[in-house]
Design a protein around this motif. Structure first.
Motif, mmCIF file in Angstrom:
data_model
loop_
_atom_site.group_PDB
_atom_site.id
_atom_site.type_symbol
_atom_site.label_atom_id
_atom_site.label_comp_id
_atom_site.label_asym_id
_atom_site.label_seq_id
_atom_site.Cartn_x
_atom_site.Cartn_y
_atom_site.Cartn_z
ATOM 1 N N ARG A 125 0.849 -1.203 0.000
ATOM 2 C CA ARG A 125 0.000 0.000 0.000
ATOM 3 C C ARG A 125 0.881 1.249 0.000
ATOM 4 N N VAL A 126 1.920 1.215 0.815
ATOM 5 C CA VAL A 126 2.867 2.348 0.859
ATOM 6 C C VAL A 126 4.288 1.811 0.752
ATOM 7 N N VAL A 127 5.092 2.456 -0.067
ATOM 8 C CA VAL A 127 6.530 2.191 -0.039
ATOM 9 C C VAL A 127 7.220 3.456 0.461
ATOM 10 N N ALA A 156 10.974 5.327 -11.331
ATOM 11 C CA ALA A 156 9.568 5.334 -10.917
ATOM 12 C C ALA A 156 8.698 5.622 -12.131
ATOM 13 N N SER A 157 7.570 4.941 -12.202
ATOM 14 C CA SER A 157 6.607 5.218 -13.277
ATOM 15 C C SER A 157 5.216 4.888 -12.739
ATOM 16 N N ARG A 158 4.213 5.101 -13.576
ATOM 17 C CA ARG A 158 2.836 4.794 -13.178
ATOM 18 C C ARG A 158 2.379 3.505 -13.857
ATOM 19 N N THR A 159 1.594 2.730 -13.152
ATOM 20 C CA THR A 159 0.941 1.592 -13.804
ATOM 21 C C THR A 159 -0.289 2.128 -14.531
ATOM 22 N N PRO A 160 -0.884 1.345 -15.429
ATOM 23 C CA PRO A 160 -2.083 1.847 -16.114
ATOM 24 C C PRO A 160 -3.195 2.224 -15.135
ATOM 25 N N SER A 161 -3.249 1.564 -13.971
ATOM 26 C CA SER A 161 -4.330 1.897 -13.021
ATOM 27 C C SER A 161 -3.998 3.119 -12.176
ATOM 28 N N GLY A 162 -2.808 3.680 -12.356
ATOM 29 C CA GLY A 162 -2.472 4.904 -11.622
ATOM 30 C C GLY A 162 -1.655 4.649 -10.374
ATOM 31 N N ASP A 163 -1.356 3.382 -10.067
ATOM 32 C CA ASP A 163 -0.454 3.107 -8.944
ATOM 33 C C ASP A 163 0.970 3.523 -9.323
ATOM 34 N N TRP A 164 1.855 3.492 -8.343
ATOM 35 C CA TRP A 164 3.270 3.717 -8.626
ATOM 36 C C TRP A 164 3.952 2.383 -8.928
ATOM 37 N N HIS A 206 0.924 4.487 -2.573
ATOM 38 C CA HIS A 206 1.603 5.713 -2.117
ATOM 39 C C HIS A 206 3.107 5.495 -2.032
ATOM 40 N N VAL A 207 3.839 6.552 -2.370
ATOM 41 C CA VAL A 207 5.291 6.534 -2.154
ATOM 42 C C VAL A 207 5.644 7.672 -1.194
#
Ligand SMILES: Cc1cc2nc3c(=O)[nH]c(=O)nc-3n(C[C@H](O)[C@H](O)[C@H](O)COP(=O)(O)OP(=O)(O)OC[C@H]3O[C@@H](n4cnc5c(N)ncnc54)[C@H](O)[C@@H]3O)c2cc1C
Length: 819
Positions: free
Chosen positions: A6-8, A183-191, A204-205
């Motif tokens: 959930r958070v890194v 760092a980049s975004r996944t298609p669903s908007g996660d990191w 969250h990062v």
């Protein structure tokens, strides 16, 4: 390694581990920390471990207090000792102004609940027998000191390990030897984070990467304005005198800070650690930490330390008998104002910063506490504006940061005057008419990179501030500017205002859902609107004018540009129905106000300005002189008849000249920021950032008339409903402080009931020149807000009588505004 969390948290220094710990305390177990080498390998391992509670900021003071309280209970909670020596902290003063600074701080400490004592030279000697009180010739004489019995020093690595233990027992994972490289975004908007041990995705990062903050920022495409500076301390060998003092039963000496000589001194085993904040310490790693820098230190630079060593030897003569064992010289992260960056990184969703810590051992507990709250609850629990990363803007270039961070470092121990304006890296951002204003005698200050005239020195008067906690050299001149505004007509250049344009078919409904007031529906109407947090606190203040169909002009504080822009951007609907443009630098703003302002303006515009044609709280798009597309708004922050002209920036010179030419006949003059402060105080106008913060709702702030509970949904409405049902816990008041001598309230003074209990705090204060009263505004418990209530206020250590006045002691019926 896990592939999703959930958070890194990136970075395993004390700050990252504390953030992880606090996330688990919020019940978030699916949290991971990634550390490129081993925990504490950044700056944490070599820190001196001091935990100074002293801080002039209300926010940072609360964070530090939380840390000290947490560190005391951590060993019992985690079973890991942290070597917290609660030996106290003694800050010496050798001049009256330093004592003023301590007295001012004590006001803040009182409102936060930090215990302290102000003591005289004899008590200093009793607490610290090895100190030389000074003869006033070779060594400055000690005139007093500020003593914190509750703080001391800690072992930073042990502290980190205790937090690690706590985090692990709360379910967190920690991965060492795992560097985040992209760092980049996944298609669903996660990191999606690429690391040396594979990929991990997360919601969250948190970046807590200390000296690496800038290169971390680059991975995420953002500029993080933190560049480290070299910081050294000297480790001395055993001191025979200290040994015999301790063997004779003496308790560990308090950490000694001689602020006026810019160093601290503490016991280390039976020797000493001496840590100066020297001039000339260079910024390092402006382009990132090089590969070769691991758990490394820089070479010591004794020459730079020498003046402080000599001063310390004069103050503590036994130091002369000790040999230098070691010099520790490491990078210490700095920001341009010396406070850390804790909160959302502007410009990227679910990216959080806990960076830029120069007192990171002290602040780790508090910063983790509030950041975890912010991530888990969507809101911090206290006002965090003073440490919000978005208080910095694009002016924080590499060169600016190097200059400014070096200046901040060497100013750690300078006296923090409330009217201080540090000179480095200036001017940076200026209004187009800067030179013209300069020729009129401006004495400049700086905010958010912008040069702003604080006051104007008349011909023959030196253009220089004498900084003080008391009325100073500019007092009389500021008074004259106030009277000019109240009696004739004055001009203030407010070009730095943040300005946004909101357009499109969805503009009105969208804005209406963001703020508590009703957004203007009629063309030309202006409304003062507050964006609230979900908890109902005041987040932003916007002056919103409907300048066209589906077209709003949104103004907020100059220092809020990134803070507000980021928020508006985040909140935009995704259906394209609303357009948002930051037009801060494409429009300038001159305020023209005072009883003669209408006559003056009539000479440069062609529209009628009488109350029927141009009433208060309305705006028109007009021509002024040769300038077209000028937004003339009949509002101002000084409580006078007047207009703000917001004009296309290319017309700045022409309009300025035209205004001054037309104004000659009416005795026109420039008015600076300090006069504006005085004028707004006598109108009880709340300032965003000090009087209006997320600590208080608009009901507490007495802004009920700007809240439309029945207009439909808006952010914060439910919280306001709950508050109305439960009772509003504070009331906004305007107070007159009596018999103040030469020291007016300036904000953060505690307010006392007649029985001596603290019942509130002032959030601002200033001398109101035109009504000749020393005023403060702030918050008290509801039973103490009635007009006429007699209270007390502590100003620089002295209790002053304070009476609750009617709101807006100058012109309470707004006759001038509406004239
Ligand atoms: C000489 C000296 C004395 C000091 N004395 C005190 C004191 O007495 N009191 C006090 O409060 N403060 C003191 N400080 C300041 C204090 O050391 C720092 O404020 C504090 O250690 C900062 O902690 P941090 O966790 O933010 O950063 P750090 O301890 O530097 O930790 C950052 C971590 O992030 C890791 N990292 C970076 N990039 C990545 C990546 N891409 N992937 C994974 N990991 C990464 C690094 O390896 C590092 O371990 C002192 C500093 C110095 C130099």
């Amino acid at each position: 390694m896990k592939s999703h969390a959930r958070v890194v948290v990136i970075g395993g220094g004390v700050v990252g581990v504390s953030t992880l710990y606090h996330l688990t305390r919020k019940g978030w177990k699916d949290v991971v920390l990634l550390e490129r080498t081993e925990l504490t390998a950044g700056s944490t391992w070599h820190a001196a471990g001091l935990l100074p509670l002293f801080n002039m900021s209300y926010t940072v003071g609360q964070l530090h207090k939380y840390s000290v309280d947490l560190y005391k209970r951590l060993p019992a909670e985690t079973g890991q000792d942290v070597s917290f020596h609660v030996n106290g902290n003694l800050r010496l003063a050798t001049c009256a102004q330093r004592m003023d600074e301590y007295q001012k701080y004590c006001g803040t400490a009182n409102t936060i609940g930090v215990p302290y004592q102000l003591i005289g030279p004899e008590q200093v000697k009793a607490l610290w027998p090895l100190v030389n009180l000074g003869d006033g010739v070779d060594t400055p004489r000690i005139v007093g000191a500020l003593y914190h019995p509750d703080d001391g020093h800690i072992a930073p690595a042990d502290l980190t390990m205790a937090l690690r233990k706590g985090a692990r027992s709360g379910g967190a994972d920690i991965q060492e030897n795992c560097e985040v490289t992209a760092a980049s975004r996944t298609p669903s908007g996660d990191w999606r984070l690429t690391t040396t041990q594979g990929e991990i995705t997360c919601e969250h990062v948190v970046c807590a990467t200390g000296n690496y903050a800038r290169q971390t920022g680059r991975m995420f495409g953002i500029n993080v304005p933190a560049i480290p500076v070299e910081h050294q301390y000297i480790v001395y060998s055993e001191s025979a005198e200290l040994k015999s003092y301790r063997e004779g039963g003496g308790r560990e000496l308090a950490v000694l800070r001689e602020s006026d000589a810019s160093y601290y001194l503490r016991e280390e085993r039976l020797g000493w650690i001496l840590g100066p904040y020297e001039a000339g310490a260079p910024a390092r790693f402006a382009d990132g930490v090089p590969e070769w820098f691991g758990k490394t230190l820089f070479d010591g630079d004794l020459d730079r330390l020498l003046p402080h060593v000599e001063a310390a030897q004069r103050r503590v003569p036994v130091l002369e008998h000790c040999g230098i064992k070691d010099i520790v010289n490491g990078p210490i992260s700095y920001t341009p104002d010396g406070s850390p960056m804790i909160g959302p990184a502007g410009g990227a969703r679910n990216l959080w910063l806990n960076e830029g810590h120069s007192f990171g051992i002290t602040a780790a507990g508090g910063s983790g506490w509030q950041l975890a709250e912010w991530i888990a609850e969507g809101e911090p629990g206290i006002d965090m504006l003073a440490v919000d990363p978005r208080r910095f803007g694009s002016y924080c270039t590499r060169r600016y940061l190097i200059k400014k961070n070096e200046e901040t470092y060497r100013s750690v121990f300078t006296i923090h005057f409330p009217d201080e304006e540090r000179p480095d890296a200036r001017p940076s951002k200026t209004s187009p008419v800067y030179d013209k204003i300069d020729r009129l005698g401006a004495v400049w200050g700086q905010r958010y990179g912008w040069e702003r005239a604080n006051w104007f020195a008349p011909a023959g008067v030196e253009r220089r501030d004498v900084w003080s906690f008391r009325r100073s050299n500019y007092f009389r001149h500021v008074g004259n500017e106030c009277r000019l505004m109240r009696e004739r007509v004055g001009v203030i250049d407010l070009t730095p205002f943040s300005k946004h344009e909101v357009t499109g078919p969805g503009a009105e409904a969208w804005l209406d859902g963001l703020v508590a007031n009703k957004v203007p529906v009629k063309l030309g109407r202006i409304a003062l609107c507050h964006a609230l947090t979900k908890r109902g606190g005041i987040r932003s203040e916007f002056t919103i004018t409907k300048v066209g169909e589906q077209h709003y002009y949104v103004i907020s504080a100059g220092a809020a540009e990134r803070y507000d822009s980021d928020y508006l951007q985040r909140m935009l609907p995704r259906d394209g129905s609303v357009g948002l443009r930051n037009i801060t630098t494409s429009r300038g703003c001159f305020v023209i106000a005072g009883p003669r302002s209408r006559e003056l303006l009539a000479r440069i515009v062609d529209v009628p300005l009488d109350n029927g044609a141009f009433p208060w709280l309305t705006g028109q798009v007009i021509e002024a002189g040769y300038a077209s597309d000028v937004y003339a708004l009949r509002v101002n922050f000084v409580g006078a008849l007047g207009w703000e002209l917001h004009f296309p920036i290319e017309h700045a010179h022409h309009l300025f000249d035209a205004i001054f030419e037309a104004g000659k006949e009416y005795g026109i003059g420039m008015v600076g920021m300090r006069a504006m402060e005085s004028l707004r105080m006598e109108k009880s106008y709340r300032m965003w950032g000090s009087d209006m913060t997320r600590d208080y709702t608009p009901f507490e702030a007495g802004l009920d008339r700007f809240v439309r509970m029945n207009k439909g949904a808006f952010i914060g409405r439910e919280a306001l409903e709950r508050q109305l049902a439960a009772g509003v816990p504070h009331r906004f008041v305007t107070l007159q402080a009596h018999d103040v001598g030469d020291a007016d309230p300036l904000g953060n003074e505690p307010i006392f009931a007649p029985d001596g209990s603290i019942v509130g705090r002032a959030t601002s204060g200033y001398y109101a020149h035109t009504i000749e009263k020393s005023l403060a505004i702030g918050y008290v418990l509801p039973g103490y807000a009635a007009v006429g209530t007699e209270l007390q206020m502590e100003i620089l250590g002295l209790r002053r009588r304070a009476t609750v006045l009617v709101e807006s002691p100058f012109d309470p019926d707004n006759r001038e505004l509406k004239a």
